[in-house]
Enzyme design. Structure first.
Site: not given
Lengths: 446, 446
Positions: A163, A303
């Protein structure tokens, strides 16, 4: 952390009535199919997320692994006019950066730069980070192969189950779930198998080594095939642990050999640490577990780093201005937060904390796995970046909901895994609290 | 605006010694080829940008057109704990939004929603906004054409000279400068000619109408060709004024007919207002000048809106969760800023201010163009979103630098245009101040 709650406290089912009401309101504006519940971030503290119905949950998912040191109790950064100014005056960083920009980059991102890298480019999110990392690899590859300028048919080699984001360049390298890619045009780029290993890794070394050798052989075959097709592999992109795809691990030996294959074929090597970076594996970057001086040409992040971006080796810097560029190029106010977060990580030795908590967590998962062999398998992890497989998808989803009802917030990944993604302030007593609740939930599913 | 400086004030050449020193420092970390100078944002106020050498410049470029109401003098939003909390607790908006999220969307983005649109999706930047808008069009097109699911060869039709961002999907539709696209693989998507009109538009109505008809015919031809190729046009993307590409205008009649062509062929119509949106044309959205009730299926934005994102009609909402999705999906703290900015725009009637200032600005440009016919041509604009062509690229660049030396900050676009992009608080006396300096600079180049 000055203050934290002493445990979960559940008032209603989740989502509760207030969350349902707000979901209905938001449903008039957006697709709300993915909404879990609404949060009261002002009341959330440390490892505890509080929702709008007053439910307080131990957060072992942390906003899809994006909260580094828990929910803060105070905000010392807003006291000065100059830091307030940083929040409202968003510059076009590529042309008119603020005075403290080089200094803040040094204090924040460069202070944790991966081995061999002293250059970093910020971006607004993980997808933009990877898109621009791919562009940097294409630009470098064109120069290093003396190809004629143009829009050449270069490719990026990625891995099944990987991903790397959902914008169109990233999406061509993302293969974790079909729904992500459906209906969107893509590029004809090579996709290699990612090793399917048996856990615990140290018990299956021979079989796992064979599986990794098979995948590496396939990587080389694909590089040769795509070169012959006229779409040479400019770069290889890989996660140190495939996260969305199911927390799939590979050994340091695999990554070392893959790095060498990239070298041998003249492809750049891009390690995507968007989910693994920032300390949760017990080292600041997951690739540090490989023990290499020269682990990668590009390392992307987002993140827990609060800003997106990518580190790169000197030779991967685009030769001209405006090639890796956009209006904002990140948000320098996020660098201020990151500098404070890194100070906390150092002052409180949080990487050691993570290593300690992670051992206790994995030990606990092993025990539960022994206790429930028909329900659980393949406990695995580095630091607190752990996962376990559940019998099947339906049981996994039921466990996630039941755990939430008991005040523990977890996330799924892959077909039937649960991933554990606590903040770096998740201490051993939080692990025990989690294991108690998890154990109760499992008993209900046996 | 409580306080503003009374004019430019130049202390050193630009970049000055401190900017040069910082550029050298940053050069150790990043490519600094595009850096103009470093800024002191704490000292910047209203229409004036102050650099680190104490030079104060009238800002007619505003961080590549991204500062809505100038540089603020005070920050009322940081006084409360709850708004501070919004800045440090960045949620995964798609799964766990904060309690005030629907309310703040209503106060901010929805309060200025384009005609016919009540749905909006936030994103972190302009490129991500367009990437996701394209995905929404692909998903809608697949359903509306009953195509089999998969990764189909759909395409987006864009225009020569258009700019829609630099990630790989966007880049396939960006055609303003070759350097943006060089070395990056692209899609085989149709590119239509954008009308090359003569200015002032009202003096050349017949020729311009012919040119627009020629382009529209080509659009239809391309749609048919690409359908025959098996790469049907799922969507058409266009800027109301091509900005990066040189401030190229087209008439409302062109856009109305283009909208009808999209309808006729079953393609979605996407208006990219990343640079034109937010009030600088004298209307909040540039497409409002077309006078249509149903101007578009998707309108994307970023820059002056402080957050990226896109509005869309109900039928363009993806049918399932996680199709238009990422970890952050924007940053709700930007919605708080936007709500305050919109309040200022309404309270101070800034769209009227822009219309007034814009008329004075364009009038002044016409006069200068009459005065310097060998140097200037094609003055054009809506509101303060104005531009003028310069004799050649070298002269344009020299004018930009000379104006900066005299304390006026401008930007180029296209091959040889100067674009004017002041904030919405640029009043008539700022226009006169600018015109005086500009006139002096032109005299030196005649």
């Amino acid at each position: 952390m000055e203050f934290e709650y002493d445990g979960p406290s559940m008032k209603t089912e989740v989502p509760g009535p207030r969350s349902k009401e707000l979901t209905k309101q938001l449903g008039e504006i957006q697709n709300v199919g993915a909404i879990n519940f609404f949060c009261n971030y002002e009341e959330s503290r440390g490892n505890y997320l509080v929702d709008v119905d007053g439910n307080r949950m131990l957060d072992v998912y942390t906003q899809i692994s994006s909260i580094p040191i828990g929910y803060p109790a105070e905000f010392p950064m807003f006291t000065s006019f100059s830091s307030q100014s940083a929040f409202v005056n968003r510059p076009a960083l590529g042309i008119m950066p603020p005075e403290n920009f080089p200094e803040k980059l040094a204090e924040s991102l460069l202070s944790v730069a991966p081995s061999g890298m002293s250059r970093v480019q910020t971006m607004a999110c993980g997808s933009c980070s990877n898109e621009n990392a791919y562009k940097a690899m294409f630009i470098w590859y064109r120069v290093s192969t003396h190809t004629d300028p143009g829009c050449p048919d270069f490719s990026i080699l990625s891995f099944m189950g990987g991903f790397h984001g959902r914008t169109m360049g990233c999406l061509a390298t993302t293969h974790s779930k079909a729904i992500h890619k459906l209906d969107v045009p893509s590029f004809d780029w090579p996709i290699a198998p990612f090793p399917k290993l048996k856990y615990p890794l140290e018990e299956f070394t021979r079989e796992n080594a064979q599986e990794e050798a098979r995948c590496l052989e396939e990587v080389e075959d694909l590089i040769v095939q795509w070169r012959q097709k006229g779409r040479p592999v400019a770069g290889i992109v890989i996660e140190p642990i495939q996260a969305e795809g199911g927390d799939n691990h590979a050994t340091p030996d695999f990554f070392k050999k893959l790095r060498n294959i990239a070298h041998k074929h003249g492809s750049a090597f891009h390690v995507d640490e968007v989910q693994t970076g920032g300390g949760a594996t017990g080292k600041f970057w997951a690739h540090e577990h490989w023990g290499m001086d020269d682990p990668a040409d590009i390392v992307s992040f987002s993140k827990k780093m609060l800003t997106g971006g990518f580190y790169h080796k000197d030779e991967l810097q685009a030769d001209k201005a405006y090639r890796i560029f956009n209006t904002w190029m990140g948000d320098p106010s996020k660098n201020l937060f990151l500098a404070e977060v890194l100070n906390v990580i150092r002052r409180e030795n949080l990487l050691e904390e993570v290593t300690r908590s992670g051992k206790t967590l994995l030990q606990g998962l092993y025990q539960l796995q022994d206790q429930y062999p028909n329900l659980l398998s393949s406990a695995r992890g580095q630091g607190t970046f752990c996962a376990i497989d559940i019998r099947d998808d339906a049981t996994r989803n039921s466990i996630l909901l039941k755990a939430r009802d008991k005040g523990v917030l977890l996330g799924g990944c892959g077909d039937r895994s649960i991933r554990f993604r606590p903040a770096l302030v998740f201490k051993e007593y939080h692990v025990h609290m989690f294991l108690n609740v998890f154990s109760d939930v499992l008993a209900e599913h046996n």
